[in-house]
Design a protein around this motif. Sequence first.
Motif: not given
Ligand code: AMP
Length: 310
Positions: A44, A48-49, A51, A86, A101, A103, A105, A127-128, A179, A209-212
Amino acid sequence: MLDRYINLLKTGEVVAFPTETVYGLGANAKNPDAIQKVFEIKGRPSDNPLIVHISDKKQVEDFASEVSDDAHKLMDAYWPGPLTLIFKKKPEVLDIITAGLDTVALRWPKHPLSQQLIAMAGPVVAPSANSSGKPSPTKAEHVKEDFGTDFPVVDAGETEIGLESTVLDITSKPYTIYRPGAVSADEIERVTDKGVIRDSNPSNNETAKSPGTKYSHYSPKAKVRWISDGDTTFVEEALYLLHSQPTPRKNNRVIHYDGNFKKMAHELYDRFRHADHQQLQYVFIEPFSEEQLQNPIVQALENRISKAIG
Ligand code: AMP
Ligand code: MG
Protein backbone atom coordinates in the motif's frame (compact mmCIF):
# COMPACT_ATOMS: atom_id res chain seq x y z
CA MET A 1 -10.26 -19.37 19.70
CA LEU A 2 -9.16 -15.73 19.44
CA ASP A 3 -6.29 -15.99 21.94
CA ARG A 4 -3.65 -16.70 19.33
CA TYR A 5 -4.72 -13.68 17.25
CA ILE A 6 -4.94 -11.39 20.28
CA ASN A 7 -1.38 -12.39 21.22
CA LEU A 8 -0.13 -11.79 17.70
CA LEU A 9 -1.62 -8.28 17.70
CA LYS A 10 -0.21 -7.53 21.15
CA THR A 11 3.27 -8.62 20.05
CA GLY A 12 3.32 -6.36 16.99
CA GLU A 13 2.20 -8.88 14.37
CA VAL A 14 -0.46 -8.42 11.72
CA VAL A 15 -3.71 -10.42 11.68
CA ALA A 16 -6.62 -10.53 9.23
CA PHE A 17 -10.11 -10.58 10.73
CA PRO A 18 -13.73 -10.32 9.59
CA THR A 19 -15.84 -7.20 9.87
CA GLU A 20 -19.42 -6.82 8.63
CA THR A 21 -18.10 -5.07 5.48
CA VAL A 22 -14.94 -6.94 4.33
CA TYR A 23 -11.95 -8.64 6.00
CA GLY A 24 -9.49 -6.19 7.58
CA LEU A 25 -5.72 -6.43 8.01
CA GLY A 26 -5.22 -5.42 11.63
CA ALA A 27 -2.18 -4.03 13.45
CA ASN A 28 -1.90 -2.39 16.87
CA ALA A 29 -2.71 1.30 16.36
CA LYS A 30 -0.07 2.35 18.90
CA ASN A 31 2.79 0.36 17.33
CA PRO A 32 4.45 2.04 14.29
CA ASP A 33 6.53 -1.06 13.43
CA ALA A 34 3.41 -3.21 13.31
CA ILE A 35 1.65 -0.61 11.14
CA GLN A 36 4.64 -0.48 8.79
CA LYS A 37 4.13 -4.22 8.20
CA VAL A 38 0.56 -3.54 7.01
CA PHE A 39 1.86 -1.21 4.28
CA GLU A 40 4.54 -3.74 3.30
CA ILE A 41 2.24 -6.78 3.23
CA LYS A 42 -0.38 -4.98 1.13
CA GLY A 43 2.04 -3.03 -1.04
CA ARG A 44 0.00 0.00 0.00
CA PRO A 45 1.32 3.47 -0.86
CA SER A 46 2.41 5.26 2.32
CA ASP A 47 0.36 8.37 1.46
CA ASN A 48 -2.90 6.41 1.76
CA PRO A 49 -4.04 6.74 5.39
CA LEU A 50 -5.55 3.94 7.48
CA ILE A 51 -8.82 3.65 9.37
CA VAL A 52 -8.46 3.02 13.11
CA HIS A 53 -10.94 0.40 14.34
CA ILE A 54 -12.19 0.70 17.90
CA SER A 55 -14.55 -1.31 20.09
CA ASP A 56 -16.12 1.37 22.26
CA LYS A 57 -17.33 4.94 21.70
CA LYS A 58 -15.08 6.15 24.53
CA GLN A 59 -11.97 5.21 22.55
CA VAL A 60 -12.77 8.03 20.11
CA GLU A 61 -11.32 10.42 22.67
CA ASP A 62 -7.93 8.70 22.43
CA PHE A 63 -7.65 9.68 18.76
CA ALA A 64 -9.97 12.64 18.01
CA SER A 65 -9.25 16.12 19.34
CA GLU A 66 -12.83 17.36 18.81
CA VAL A 67 -16.06 15.37 18.98
CA SER A 68 -18.96 17.54 17.79
CA ASP A 69 -22.67 17.10 18.54
CA ASP A 70 -23.17 15.80 14.99
CA ALA A 71 -20.39 13.27 15.53
CA HIS A 72 -22.23 12.01 18.61
CA LYS A 73 -25.50 11.83 16.69
CA LEU A 74 -23.88 9.82 13.89
CA MET A 75 -22.07 7.50 16.28
CA ASP A 76 -25.27 6.91 18.24
CA ALA A 77 -27.20 6.20 15.04
CA TYR A 78 -24.71 3.96 13.21
CA TRP A 79 -22.05 2.59 15.53
CA PRO A 80 -21.19 -0.18 15.68
CA GLY A 81 -21.65 -0.32 11.91
CA PRO A 82 -20.39 0.44 8.40
CA LEU A 83 -19.72 4.18 8.85
CA THR A 84 -16.18 5.58 9.09
CA LEU A 85 -15.96 9.12 10.48
CA ILE A 86 -13.05 11.49 9.89
CA PHE A 87 -12.16 13.66 12.89
CA LYS A 88 -9.48 16.24 13.67
CA LYS A 89 -6.72 14.13 15.17
CA LYS A 90 -4.94 14.37 18.49
CA PRO A 91 -1.23 15.23 18.18
CA GLU A 92 -0.16 11.82 19.49
CA VAL A 93 -1.87 9.88 16.68
CA LEU A 94 0.96 8.35 14.64
CA ASP A 95 1.76 9.99 11.28
CA ILE A 96 2.08 6.58 9.68
CA ILE A 97 -1.68 6.12 10.29
CA THR A 98 -2.82 9.47 8.92
CA ALA A 99 -0.21 9.89 6.17
CA GLY A 100 0.71 13.15 7.84
CA LEU A 101 -2.82 14.61 7.62
CA ASP A 102 -4.28 16.48 10.59
CA THR A 103 -7.30 14.18 10.57
CA VAL A 104 -7.92 10.57 11.60
CA ALA A 105 -10.53 8.08 10.34
CA LEU A 106 -12.34 6.01 13.01
CA ARG A 107 -14.84 3.15 12.86
CA TRP A 108 -16.43 0.77 15.35
CA PRO A 109 -17.16 -2.42 13.38
CA LYS A 110 -20.20 -4.55 14.14
CA HIS A 111 -18.91 -8.08 13.63
CA PRO A 112 -18.76 -9.76 17.07
CA LEU A 113 -15.32 -11.32 16.41
CA SER A 114 -13.84 -7.97 15.41
CA GLN A 115 -15.32 -6.45 18.54
CA GLN A 116 -13.83 -9.14 20.79
CA LEU A 117 -10.46 -8.93 19.11
CA ILE A 118 -10.25 -5.14 19.47
CA ALA A 119 -11.63 -5.18 23.02
CA MET A 120 -8.85 -7.59 24.04
CA ALA A 121 -5.94 -6.32 21.91
CA GLY A 122 -6.77 -2.59 21.79
CA PRO A 123 -7.56 -0.37 18.78
CA VAL A 124 -6.15 -1.57 15.46
CA VAL A 125 -5.54 0.05 12.12
CA ALA A 126 -7.26 -2.10 9.51
CA PRO A 127 -7.33 -1.53 5.77
CA SER A 128 -8.96 -4.22 3.67
CA ALA A 129 -6.91 -7.44 3.84
CA ASN A 130 -6.02 -7.64 0.13
CA SER A 131 -2.91 -6.84 -1.91
CA SER A 132 -3.21 -3.22 -3.01
CA GLY A 133 -5.26 -2.90 -6.19
CA LYS A 134 -7.07 -6.26 -5.80
CA PRO A 135 -10.73 -6.61 -4.83
CA SER A 136 -11.32 -6.49 -1.07
CA PRO A 137 -11.61 -9.91 0.61
CA THR A 138 -15.04 -11.11 1.64
CA LYS A 139 -13.86 -14.63 2.60
CA ALA A 140 -10.83 -15.91 4.53
CA GLU A 141 -9.75 -17.75 1.35
CA HIS A 142 -9.42 -14.42 -0.46
CA VAL A 143 -6.94 -13.24 2.18
CA LYS A 144 -4.93 -16.45 1.83
CA GLU A 145 -5.00 -16.11 -1.94
CA ASP A 146 -3.23 -12.74 -1.60
CA PHE A 147 -0.98 -13.33 1.44
CA GLY A 148 -0.38 -17.10 1.50
CA THR A 149 -2.03 -20.10 3.09
CA ASP A 150 -0.16 -19.70 6.39
CA PHE A 151 -1.26 -16.11 6.91
CA PRO A 152 -3.10 -15.66 10.23
CA VAL A 153 -6.79 -15.05 9.46
CA VAL A 154 -9.70 -15.21 11.89
CA ASP A 155 -12.06 -17.19 9.65
CA ALA A 156 -15.74 -16.41 10.04
CA GLY A 157 -16.96 -17.32 6.58
CA GLU A 158 -18.38 -14.67 4.26
CA THR A 159 -18.70 -11.06 5.34
CA GLU A 160 -22.26 -9.77 5.43
CA ILE A 161 -22.24 -6.55 3.40
CA GLY A 162 -19.36 -7.24 1.02
CA LEU A 163 -18.51 -3.59 0.24
CA GLU A 164 -16.34 -1.26 2.33
CA SER A 165 -17.71 1.24 4.87
CA THR A 166 -19.08 4.67 4.04
CA VAL A 167 -16.30 7.22 4.69
CA LEU A 168 -17.64 10.59 5.89
CA ASP A 169 -15.49 13.64 6.57
CA ILE A 170 -17.11 15.66 9.34
CA THR A 171 -14.21 18.12 9.55
CA SER A 172 -15.16 19.70 6.20
CA LYS A 173 -18.11 22.05 5.75
CA PRO A 174 -20.35 20.80 4.25
CA TYR A 175 -19.63 17.25 5.36
CA THR A 176 -18.26 15.13 2.51
CA ILE A 177 -18.66 11.47 1.61
CA TYR A 178 -15.35 10.18 0.25
CA ARG A 179 -16.59 6.63 -0.24
CA PRO A 180 -20.26 5.60 -0.43
CA GLY A 181 -21.26 2.49 1.52
CA ALA A 182 -24.20 0.88 3.26
CA VAL A 183 -24.90 4.04 5.32
CA SER A 184 -26.36 6.46 2.79
CA ALA A 185 -26.02 10.21 2.24
CA ASP A 186 -29.78 10.58 2.80
CA GLU A 187 -29.56 8.91 6.21
CA ILE A 188 -26.60 11.08 7.20
CA GLU A 189 -28.52 14.20 6.14
CA ARG A 190 -31.51 13.09 8.16
CA VAL A 191 -29.48 12.40 11.32
CA THR A 192 -27.45 15.63 11.15
CA ASP A 193 -30.14 17.78 9.53
CA LYS A 194 -27.43 19.13 7.18
CA GLY A 195 -26.66 18.64 3.48
CA VAL A 196 -23.67 16.48 2.57
CA ILE A 197 -21.49 16.38 -0.53
CA ARG A 198 -21.98 12.94 -2.03
CA ASP A 199 -19.36 10.64 -3.40
CA SER A 200 -16.64 13.24 -3.76
CA ASN A 201 -14.50 11.87 -6.55
CA PRO A 202 -12.06 14.61 -7.40
CA SER A 203 -10.75 14.43 -10.95
CA ASN A 204 -7.69 16.35 -9.85
CA ASN A 205 -5.98 13.61 -7.93
CA GLU A 206 -3.23 15.80 -6.56
CA THR A 207 -5.70 17.66 -4.41
CA ALA A 208 -7.75 14.64 -3.33
CA LYS A 209 -8.64 15.19 0.30
CA SER A 210 -9.10 11.49 0.83
CA PRO A 211 -5.87 10.18 -0.64
CA GLY A 212 -7.24 6.69 -1.20
CA THR A 213 -9.63 7.97 -3.87
CA LYS A 214 -6.75 8.56 -6.27
CA TYR A 215 -5.64 4.91 -6.36
CA SER A 216 -7.20 2.28 -8.53
CA HIS A 217 -9.14 -0.19 -6.46
CA TYR A 218 -11.39 -3.16 -6.43
CA SER A 219 -10.47 -4.45 -9.88
CA PRO A 220 -9.96 -7.98 -11.11
CA LYS A 221 -7.48 -8.70 -13.91
CA ALA A 222 -10.44 -9.20 -16.24
CA LYS A 223 -11.64 -5.94 -17.78
CA VAL A 224 -14.83 -4.68 -16.17
CA ARG A 225 -17.34 -2.98 -18.49
CA TRP A 226 -20.90 -1.73 -18.34
CA ILE A 227 -23.14 -3.43 -20.87
CA SER A 228 -24.20 -0.73 -23.30
CA ASP A 229 -27.53 -0.53 -25.14
CA GLY A 230 -26.16 -1.68 -28.49
CA ASP A 231 -24.47 -4.82 -27.09
CA THR A 232 -26.16 -7.86 -28.53
CA THR A 233 -23.31 -10.29 -29.03
CA PHE A 234 -22.60 -12.76 -26.28
CA VAL A 235 -18.91 -12.97 -25.43
CA GLU A 236 -17.80 -16.46 -24.36
CA GLU A 237 -14.79 -15.49 -22.25
CA ALA A 238 -16.84 -13.20 -20.04
CA LEU A 239 -18.85 -13.12 -16.84
CA TYR A 240 -22.20 -11.33 -17.02
CA LEU A 241 -23.72 -9.75 -13.92
CA LEU A 242 -27.33 -8.78 -14.55
CA HIS A 243 -30.02 -7.50 -12.24
CA SER A 244 -33.11 -6.73 -14.27
CA GLN A 245 -32.69 -7.46 -17.97
CA PRO A 246 -33.76 -10.84 -19.31
CA THR A 247 -30.83 -13.25 -19.38
CA PRO A 248 -29.29 -13.44 -22.88
CA ARG A 249 -28.25 -17.04 -22.30
CA LYS A 250 -28.45 -19.20 -19.23
CA ASN A 251 -25.16 -20.63 -18.06
CA ASN A 252 -22.87 -20.31 -15.06
CA ARG A 253 -21.24 -17.24 -16.54
CA VAL A 254 -24.50 -15.32 -16.49
CA ILE A 255 -25.53 -14.34 -12.99
CA HIS A 256 -28.95 -12.79 -12.55
CA TYR A 257 -29.65 -10.92 -9.31
CA ASP A 258 -33.28 -10.19 -10.11
CA GLY A 259 -33.30 -6.93 -8.16
CA ASN A 260 -31.49 -8.37 -5.13
CA PHE A 261 -28.81 -5.67 -4.85
CA LYS A 262 -27.78 -6.73 -1.35
CA LYS A 263 -26.83 -10.10 -2.75
CA MET A 264 -25.02 -8.44 -5.64
CA ALA A 265 -22.98 -6.31 -3.19
CA HIS A 266 -22.35 -9.33 -0.97
CA GLU A 267 -20.94 -11.32 -3.91
CA LEU A 268 -19.37 -8.71 -6.18
CA TYR A 269 -15.72 -9.11 -5.13
CA ASP A 270 -15.97 -12.89 -4.99
CA ARG A 271 -17.33 -12.85 -8.56
CA PHE A 272 -14.45 -10.60 -9.63
CA ARG A 273 -11.93 -12.99 -8.13
CA HIS A 274 -13.72 -15.97 -9.64
CA ALA A 275 -13.56 -14.39 -13.10
CA ASP A 276 -9.77 -14.27 -12.69
CA HIS A 277 -9.57 -17.89 -11.54
CA GLN A 278 -11.35 -18.84 -14.75
CA GLN A 279 -9.06 -16.51 -16.71
CA LEU A 280 -11.99 -14.67 -18.22
CA GLN A 281 -11.27 -11.59 -20.32
CA TYR A 282 -14.26 -9.50 -19.28
CA VAL A 283 -16.85 -8.90 -16.60
CA PHE A 284 -19.89 -7.23 -18.17
CA ILE A 285 -22.32 -5.57 -15.78
CA GLU A 286 -25.80 -4.25 -16.45
CA PRO A 287 -25.90 -0.50 -15.70
CA PHE A 288 -28.21 0.85 -12.99
CA SER A 289 -31.21 3.08 -13.68
CA GLU A 290 -31.73 6.46 -12.00
CA GLU A 291 -34.47 4.86 -9.93
CA GLN A 292 -32.24 1.99 -8.78
CA LEU A 293 -29.57 4.54 -7.89
CA GLN A 294 -31.84 5.90 -5.17
CA ASN A 295 -30.93 2.77 -3.21
CA PRO A 296 -27.76 3.33 -1.10
CA ILE A 297 -26.32 -0.11 -1.75
CA VAL A 298 -26.76 0.47 -5.50
CA GLN A 299 -24.86 3.78 -5.13
CA ALA A 300 -22.05 1.88 -3.43
CA LEU A 301 -22.10 -0.80 -6.15
CA GLU A 302 -22.02 1.84 -8.90
CA ASN A 303 -19.02 3.50 -7.18
CA ARG A 304 -16.99 0.29 -6.88
CA ILE A 305 -17.83 -0.90 -10.39
CA SER A 306 -16.96 2.50 -11.91
CA LYS A 307 -13.61 2.39 -10.12
CA ALA A 308 -12.99 -1.17 -11.29
CA ILE A 309 -13.65 0.03 -14.85
CA GLY A 310 -11.05 2.74 -14.17
P1 AMP B 1 -9.27 0.96 3.09
O1 AMP B 1 -8.24 1.00 4.16
O2 AMP B 1 -8.83 0.24 1.88
O3 AMP B 1 -10.62 0.57 3.59
O4 AMP B 1 -9.42 2.48 2.66
C1 AMP B 1 -9.61 3.48 3.65
C2 AMP B 1 -10.06 4.75 2.98
O5 AMP B 1 -10.23 5.78 3.97
C3 AMP B 1 -9.05 5.25 1.97
O6 AMP B 1 -9.76 5.73 0.84
C4 AMP B 1 -8.36 6.37 2.73
O7 AMP B 1 -7.80 7.34 1.87
C5 AMP B 1 -9.50 6.92 3.56
N1 AMP B 1 -9.00 7.64 4.75
C6 AMP B 1 -8.43 7.11 5.84
N2 AMP B 1 -8.04 8.09 6.70
C7 AMP B 1 -8.37 9.26 6.13
C8 AMP B 1 -8.23 10.64 6.50
N3 AMP B 1 -7.66 10.99 7.65
N4 AMP B 1 -8.69 11.58 5.64
C9 AMP B 1 -9.26 11.23 4.48
N5 AMP B 1 -9.43 9.95 4.06
C10 AMP B 1 -8.99 8.98 4.87
MG1 MG C 1 -8.94 -1.30 0.52
